[in-house]
Design an enzyme around this catalytic site. Structure first.
Site, PDB file in Angstrom:
ATOM      1  N   HIS A  89       6.158  -0.768  -0.134  1.00  0.00           N
ATOM      2  CA  HIS A  89       7.747  -0.167   0.503  1.00  0.00           C
ATOM      3  C   HIS A  89       8.807  -0.359   0.169  1.00  0.00           C
ATOM      4  CE1 HIS A  89      10.094   0.199   3.964  1.00  0.00           C
ATOM      5  NE2 HIS A  89       9.319   0.884   5.320  1.00  0.00           N
ATOM      6  N   ASP A  92       1.275  -0.245   8.551  1.00  0.00           N
ATOM      7  CA  ASP A  92      -0.293   1.247   8.983  1.00  0.00           C
ATOM      8  C   ASP A  92      -0.881   0.787   7.777  1.00  0.00           C
ATOM      9  OD1 ASP A  92       1.937   2.994   9.618  1.00  0.00           O
ATOM     10  OD2 ASP A  92       2.853   3.587   7.910  1.00  0.00           O
TER      11      ASP A  92
END
Ligand code: CMC
Length: 426
Positions: free
Chosen positions: A315, A372
């Site tokens: 991320h 996710d």
């Protein structure tokens, strides 16, 4: 001590001073809005890794500590103690609703979930195998043709009404997009069902709205499923200035219609580096197929000559465990038995997580599982088709986009988003 930073151009020895604006939390910023005027140069920051594009008081992320708050409230508390409806209210109003306010919002969204009949023609114009994200983005944009007079809204009440309208209609559009993609007739929202249950109903009901009931005569939609999906919506509700939110703000900064801005946000979200990752994760877990194959795929992810990336890992902001992933992992463990989570997929996911969290490549780059990585296994257990994973992200995130849109609209000093470039051509 001056709250400023001085830069020296070593070519000329000229110095320039720029003010520092203190943040209430997280890094402060250097105000370089006069940089070009003063130095005749632009700053260069591809991908905006060091650039704050706006001031905001909605969502805060501490990427090093793995913390996330909406309006100052920790995501773990929101996910465990509050409904998505309360979270929507909190984002839009900076306070939790009373019981009555929450019920009013719920009731209003039920009423606003219906779509204009004219939109039905649009859905039918799409090829039957269209991905629901394509249809969802286009139909959201088309809302601007039905509510065009809402372009010039200026008052808080009007903003809030606009927000509630779009939050209510997106799940219906998403469900219709899916039903069209499988050639099934559209199911209108059921006024007797709340926001999250209604969405599952619109996906699952038989033509005419009848629901399958189990041997005990219970409705096909279980309370535990509604609760799980509601939590998933909460975990996706906002995430500060990510790619899709920045897209919404960029489009909105031109004065374009909010539905068009949100449609652009939906398109930005679709990419697999962003919201599209949830669909890619489950496809990747299926492709890996067995725990025995995990090592080979991890080796590919680490190979600099191979484009393969481990989906659901890494991320831009989190250099620690994504707190949303942590909450989903907890939910996954909680629901494992009751929702019959796919143990094969869970085993593969656990093995990937175990290896990656102990592997030098991932440790050095601070690559942790993100939201996710876990959502897909739960969504699969909720019988959500894979093509609907990213639309689920859209449904949860719409409140964040519209809240950020309102914040921009209220900022009378906001300028059109217009970055410059480093020109290297002839
Ligand atoms: N698998 C393997 N290597 C990776 C991965 C990954 N998933 N993610 C980053 N890296 C490596 C990358 O190759 C690079 O290595 P090196 O320094 O040797 O060149 C380093 O880590 C930094 O990567 P980056 O691409 O410069 O980092 P970024 O901040 O620009 O990208 C990201 C962040 C999320 C796009 C990226 O980590 C990624 O592509 N992850 C997989 C897709 C994914 O799961 N996306 C969902 C994000 S969470 C949902 C949301 O909020 O959008």
């Amino acid at each position: 001590m001056k709250n400023s930073i001085t830069m020296i151009d070593n070519r000329t020895n000229e110095s320039y001073e720029f003010n520092i604006i203190n943040a209430t939390k997280g890094p402060s910023v250097v105000d370089i809005s006069t940089f070009y005027k003063e130095t005749g140069m632009f700053t260069y920051d591809p991908g905006f890794t060091s650039t704050a594009s706006c001031k905001s008081d909605i969502t805060f992320i501490d990427g090093d500590k793995g913390k996330l708050t909406y309006r100052g409230v920790e995501i773990s508390e929101l996910a465990s103690k509050h409904s998505y409806m309360e979270v929507c209210y909190l984002l839009l109003n900076s306070k939790f609703p009373s019981k009555e306010e929450s019920e009013d919002l719920d009731l209003e969204l039920r009423h606003r979930g219906f779509l204009h009949e004219g939109l039905m023609n649009l859905f039918r114009a799409f090829p039957s195998n269209a991905h629901p994200m394509a249809t969802l983005s286009s139909a959201t944009s088309a809302l601007s043709s039905f509510y065009y007079d809402h372009l010039d809204i200026e008052h808080e009440e009007e903003y809030q009404e606009m927000a509630r309208r779009i939050i209510a209609k997106i799940p219906t559009i998403a469900a219709f997009a899916y039903r069209h993609s499988i050639g099934a007739p559209f199911i209108q929202p059921d006024i007797d069902r709340g926001f999250t249950e209604n969405f599952l109903y619109m996906l699952r009901a038989y033509p005419g709205g009848k629901m399958h009931r189990n041997a005990n005569g219970e409705d096909h939609i279980r309370e535990i499923e509604v609760k799980a999906l509601d939590t998933i919506f909460t975990l996706h509700a906002d995430h500060e200035q990510n790619a899709s939110t920045t897209t919404v703000r960029n489009v909105a900064s031109t004065g374009a219609h909010p539905y068009v801005a949100i449609s652009a946000g939906i398109s930005a979200l679709w990419g697999r580096a962003h919201g599209g990752a949830n669909e890619s994760v489950i496809n990747q877990l299926k492709m890996i197929g067995s725990v025995d194959n995990v090592d080979a795929f991890i080796a590919r992810a680490k190979d600099p000559d191979d484009d393969f990336r481990l989906m659901g890992f890494g991320h831009r902001v989190y250099k620690n465990f994504d707190p949303r992933a942590k909450a989903l992992k907890g939910l996954q463990d909680q629901l494992k038995d009751e929702l019959h989570l796919d143990s094969g997929l869970m085993q593969i996911a656990s093995r990937i997580e175990e290896i990656a969290l102990n592997d030098e490549y991932f440790i050095k780059r601070k690559l942790y599982p993100n939201i996710d990585f876990y959502s897909g296994v739960i969504l699969t257990a909720l019988k959500i088709p894979t093509s609907m994973f990213t639309p689920i992200f859209v449904i949860g995130r719409t409140v964040g986009w519209i809240t950020q849109w309102i914040e921009l609209k209220k900022d009378h000093k906001a300028k059109i988003a217009r970055p410059r470039q480093l020109y290297l051509g002839k």
